[in-house]
Structures are given as structure tokens and as C-alpha cells.
Design a protein around this motif. Structure first.
Motif, PDB file in Angstrom:
ATOM      1  N   SER A  82     -14.200 -41.072  18.803  1.00  0.00           N
ATOM      2  CA  SER A  82     -14.401 -40.259  20.005  1.00  0.00           C
ATOM      3  C   SER A  82     -13.049 -39.773  20.531  1.00  0.00           C
ATOM      4  CB  SER A  82     -15.119 -41.070  21.084  1.00  0.00           C
ATOM      5  OG  SER A  82     -14.338 -42.184  21.458  1.00  0.00           O
ATOM      6  N   VAL A  83     -13.097 -38.679  21.298  1.00  0.00           N
ATOM      7  CA  VAL A  83     -11.845 -38.084  21.789  1.00  0.00           C
ATOM      8  C   VAL A  83     -11.867 -38.015  23.320  1.00  0.00           C
ATOM      9  CG1 VAL A  83     -10.446 -35.974  21.854  1.00  0.00           C
ATOM     10  CG2 VAL A  83     -11.466 -36.738  19.702  1.00  0.00           C
ATOM     11  N   VAL A  84     -10.765 -38.487  23.906  1.00  0.00           N
ATOM     12  CA  VAL A  84     -10.585 -38.366  25.348  1.00  0.00           C
ATOM     13  C   VAL A  84      -9.581 -37.234  25.553  1.00  0.00           C
ATOM     14  CG1 VAL A  84      -9.766 -39.493  27.443  1.00  0.00           C
ATOM     15  CG2 VAL A  84     -10.959 -40.835  25.706  1.00  0.00           C
ATOM     16  N   ARG A  85     -10.009 -36.211  26.257  1.00  0.00           N
ATOM     17  CA  ARG A  85      -9.090 -35.096  26.534  1.00  0.00           C
ATOM     18  C   ARG A  85      -8.674 -35.158  28.001  1.00  0.00           C
ATOM     19  NH1 ARG A  85     -10.336 -28.861  25.227  1.00  0.00           N
ATOM     20  NH2 ARG A  85      -9.550 -29.425  23.189  1.00  0.00           N
ATOM     21  N   LEU A  86      -7.375 -35.304  28.199  1.00  0.00           N
ATOM     22  CA  LEU A  86      -6.848 -35.469  29.554  1.00  0.00           C
ATOM     23  C   LEU A  86      -6.138 -34.223  30.010  1.00  0.00           C
ATOM     24  CD1 LEU A  86      -5.379 -38.950  28.867  1.00  0.00           C
ATOM     25  CD2 LEU A  86      -7.116 -38.515  30.562  1.00  0.00           C
ATOM     26  N   ARG A  87      -6.577 -33.693  31.132  1.00  0.00           N
ATOM     27  CA  ARG A  87      -5.833 -32.592  31.743  1.00  0.00           C
ATOM     28  C   ARG A  87      -4.954 -33.219  32.809  1.00  0.00           C
ATOM     29  NH1 ARG A  87      -7.756 -29.434  35.916  1.00  0.00           N
ATOM     30  NH2 ARG A  87      -9.828 -30.186  35.390  1.00  0.00           N
ATOM     31  N   LYS A  88      -3.654 -33.151  32.529  1.00  0.00           N
ATOM     32  CA  LYS A  88      -2.714 -33.823  33.432  1.00  0.00           C
ATOM     33  C   LYS A  88      -2.595 -33.084  34.751  1.00  0.00           C
ATOM     34  CE  LYS A  88       0.462 -36.072  30.294  1.00  0.00           C
ATOM     35  NZ  LYS A  88       1.877 -36.428  30.217  1.00  0.00           N
TER      36      LYS A  88
END
Ligand SMILES: Cc1ncc(C[n+]2csc(CCOP(=O)(O)OP(=O)(O)O)c2C)c(N)n1
Ligand code: SF4
Ligand SMILES: [Mg+2]
Length: 351
Positions: free
Chosen positions: A271-277
Motif C-alpha cells: 500500500s502507498v501513503v501519499r503525504l502532502r506536506k
């Protein structure tokens, strides 16, 4: 009218997920908590996250201690396994269950009194052992169930409803979890579902000790001026370090972001966690920096929320112990009793 059973009727137009369940299949009984309690919003977020993740309810084991927060597993996932343990002892029961059967998805639900006061030792040990679980602390800074005494997470100088001042230093469960070795550490707010649901989804997919400290105001005893765990205080002092999207292994990653730095972290299960900083200097892969960041901002009166630390190479307790993969209740006499020769060998090695 909480003694009335919830009607079982599902409207035919309700959307079904990939495993054929509607959102209502993830609900539990009617809540008996005070209307407006943050804990009920967390139950709704858990229901949403499990429905979106296409989890089959019977694959979940939900465990809790004692408290208003620990009552909540009755109000979600009514078709899952449940164990309401003793005050502060949920982590050891969860660890035992996980060692006996790693095929279930373990969800621990606790309160700040349950985890930081009576259960502090259990909280610390379950983090350092890498038990594969999602551990949610519904943190209101008080013992809600026993009528509002300060808990160990209440900030120094904060005031009770009757005007008493708390003189003890607070225990920050995020910092403690980081120190003890948890591999997924986040903080959320019950009043921010758009941040909380993806956090819970990512934590459920994490293959190791995942903890989310969720600020969850107690409207009966800790929602006044002078409290640092009230709706108003948390809304005004919330500093989100990132916003995240979560993609299970099979989901195509299509979302694009315009402005702002984006980091993608692939977890063990694909699974992928996409973080928008939101804060460019924030790195969720740096445990030491996460600790100082949380403390620096706490000193300024800011409550840092978001995914604070993630170790995508987490190693869980079964890997460390090299235990048998099959649940213990499926093993037969042949596997459980390897015979006299094997016993002789073990005894000889100990002489
Ligand atoms: C061994 C033991 N000690 C004390 C109690 C009394 N007690 C019940 S709930 C609770 C505190 C609950 O606080 P928290 O975990 O923060 O949950 P909340 O009600 O605030 O959600 C206490 C002290 C108990 N049930 N068992
Ligand atoms: S007493 Fe506080 S924690 Fe308990 S149900 Fe009421 S609002 Fe929630
Ligand atoms: Mg509490």
C-alpha cells in the motif's frame, strides 16, 4: 432510547464495497455516550475506514480496556470479534491474541486514562514489541466515565470544569510511542474526519505497531475555557504537518497535486501513503526529528497533528520470534507434539 435495537433494514440503494458490504454492515449498537462526545466521531471514522478498505468484519478483533472510550467497540463493527478487558490491560490481552492468531486484524481502542494513567506500563511495552495492531487512544484529558478527574495527559495549568488547576506535567503519548519504538505514529482530532479516516486506513495497513493519539473532547467534563482538550482549543491550536491519501495495493494512484511538496511511502504490504506536506521542513521518516518537532511545537502551545512518523520496513513480533504462521487453534497433535527424539535433543542442548 438506546435500549432499542438498531433496525436491521438496509436501504437497497446503499453502495456496497468490493466484498459486498454496505457501510451499515460495519456499524454496531446505538451509542450510549453523551451526544456530541468526540468518541462517537471516532467510531464513525473507524466504520468509514473499514468499509473503504473492504475489510471483512469477521476478520477484525477489537479490544479495549475500561472507560467511555473503551465502551465504543460496542458501537462499531458489530460483526467482529470483541474483548472488553480490564482497565489498562488491553495491550497484554491483544498481544496474546495476536500471538495465537496472526490472521486477524487487531484494533485496540483505549482512553488517555486507560493508556497513560493505569495502563502506562502496558502501553509502553506493546509499542516496543512491534505487535501488529492499530492502537487508537481517544484522548480527552480526563476520566470521562468516572466524572472528569484529570488524567495523566492533562496539560499542566489546565483547569477542570470546577476551576481546579492541574499541577502535574502531562504525558505525551505520541512522544512516548516514538521513544518506545512504535513504527507508525500519528495524531488526529475527532473533529477532523477528512484527516482521521486516511490515518486509520494507513494504520490498519501498517504491518507493525501503529498508534494514533486522537484528541477527542469530553463535552460533559472537559470542554470549557481553560481546558486544552476542548473543541475550541484544539481547533485554534491545531498544526497539521501533512495531509495524506492512502492507496491499498490494488488501487491505482491517480491523484495529482499542484502546489506543495508530496512524499510517497510504500508500506510492506504494497500500500502507498501519499503525504502532502503542509510544513516543508517536516520529515515523517526521522524518528528523532519527530520527537523534537512535537516538543518544540507543544512548548508554543501548538497541537501537531498528521502522520508524524512512519517506518516502512517495520518488523512485527511474529517475525522477531520466528513463530509458526498458522493460528494455534488449527494445529494438530503432530505439530504440537514433535515426539520423544526432538524432546531429547532439546534437553541435551540444555545440559
Ligand atoms: C482497576 C480499575 N481502577 C479504576 C477503575 C475506575 N475507572 C473506570 S474508567 C476510569 C477512567 C477512564 O478514563 P479514560 O481511559 O480516559 O476513558 P474516558 O472515559 O475518558 O473515555 C477509571 C479510573 C476501574 N474500572 N478499574
Ligand atoms: S462523559 Fe465525556 S467521554 Fe464520557 S460519553 Fe460523556 S462526553 Fe464522552
Ligand atoms: Mg479520557
Amino acid at each position: 432510547m438506546t435500549y432499542l435495537a438498531k433496525p436491521k433494514l438496509h436501504h437497497p440503494s446503499l453502495a456496497k464495497n468490493r466484498v459486498g458490504y454496505t457501510r451499515r454492515d460495519y456499524e454496531g449498537r446505538i451509542s450510549t455516550l453523551c451526544a456530541g462526545c468526540g468518541h462517537d466521531s471516532i467510531s464513525a471514522a473507524i466504520i468509514q475506514a473499514c468499509w473503504e478498505l473492504d475489510i471483512e468484519p469477521h476478520r477484525v478483533a477489537k479490544l479495549s480496556g475500561i472507560g467511555c472510550s473503551s465502551k465504543t467497540p460496542d458501537y462499531f463493527l458489530g460483526n467482529s470479534h470483541g474483548f472488553n478487558t480490564v482497565h489498562g490491560r488491553m495491550p497484554s490481552v491483544l498481544t496474546g491474541a495476536y500471538l495465537a492468531n496472526r490472521e486477524l486484524i487487531y484494533l485496540g481502542v483505549s482512553g488517555d486514562g486507560d493508556s497513560a494513567s493505569i495502563g502506562l506500563g502496558q502501553f509502553a511495552h506493546v509499542m516496543r514489541r512491534g505487535v501488529n495492531m492499530t492502537y487508537l487512544v481517544e484522548n480527552n484529558g480526563v476520566y470521562g466515565l468516572t466524572k472528569g478527574q484529570f488524567s495523566a495527559t492533562a496539560d499542566k495549568g489546565s483547569k477542570s470544569k470546577k476551576g481546579q488547576t492541574n499541577n502535574d506535567a502531562p504525558i505525551d503519548l505520541v512522544t512516548l510511542a516514538l521513544v518506545m519504538g512504535a513504527t507508525f505514529v500519528a495524531r488526529g482530532f475527532s473533529g477532523d474526519k477528512s484527516q482521521l479516516v486516511p490515518l486509520i486506513r494507513a494504520a490498519l495497513a501498517h504491518q507493525g505497531a501503529a498508534v494514533i493519539d486522537i484528541l477527542s473532547p469530553c463535552i460533559a467534563f472537559n470542554n470549557h475555557g481553560g481546558s486544552t482538550k476542548s473543541y475550541d482549543y484544539v481547533r485554534e491550536h491545531n498544526e497539521a504537518v501533512n495531509r495524506l491519501d492512502f492507496f491499498p495495493q490494488r488501487e491505482e494512484i491517480t491523484a495529482e497535486y499542484g502546489a506543495g511538496e508530496v512524499t510517497e511511502v510504500r508500506q510492506h504490504d504494497g500500500s502507498v501513503v501519499r503525504l502532502r506536506k503542509l510544513h516543508a521542513d517536516y520529515d515523517p521518516g526521522d524518528r528523532i526529528r519527530a520527537m523534537s518537532y512535537v516538543q518544540e511545537h507543544a512548548a508554543r502551545g501548538e497541537v501537531v497533528t498528521g502522520l508524524l512518523y512512519l517506518d516502512s520496513d517495520a518488523c512485527d513480533l511474529h517475525q522477531q520470534l520466528d513463530t509458526v504462521e498458522a493460528p494455534l487453534n488449527t494445529l494438530g497433535a503432530a505439530e504440537l507434539c514433535p515426539g520423544l527424539a526432538a524432546l531429547e535433543k532439546i534437553n541435551a542442548s540444555l545440559r
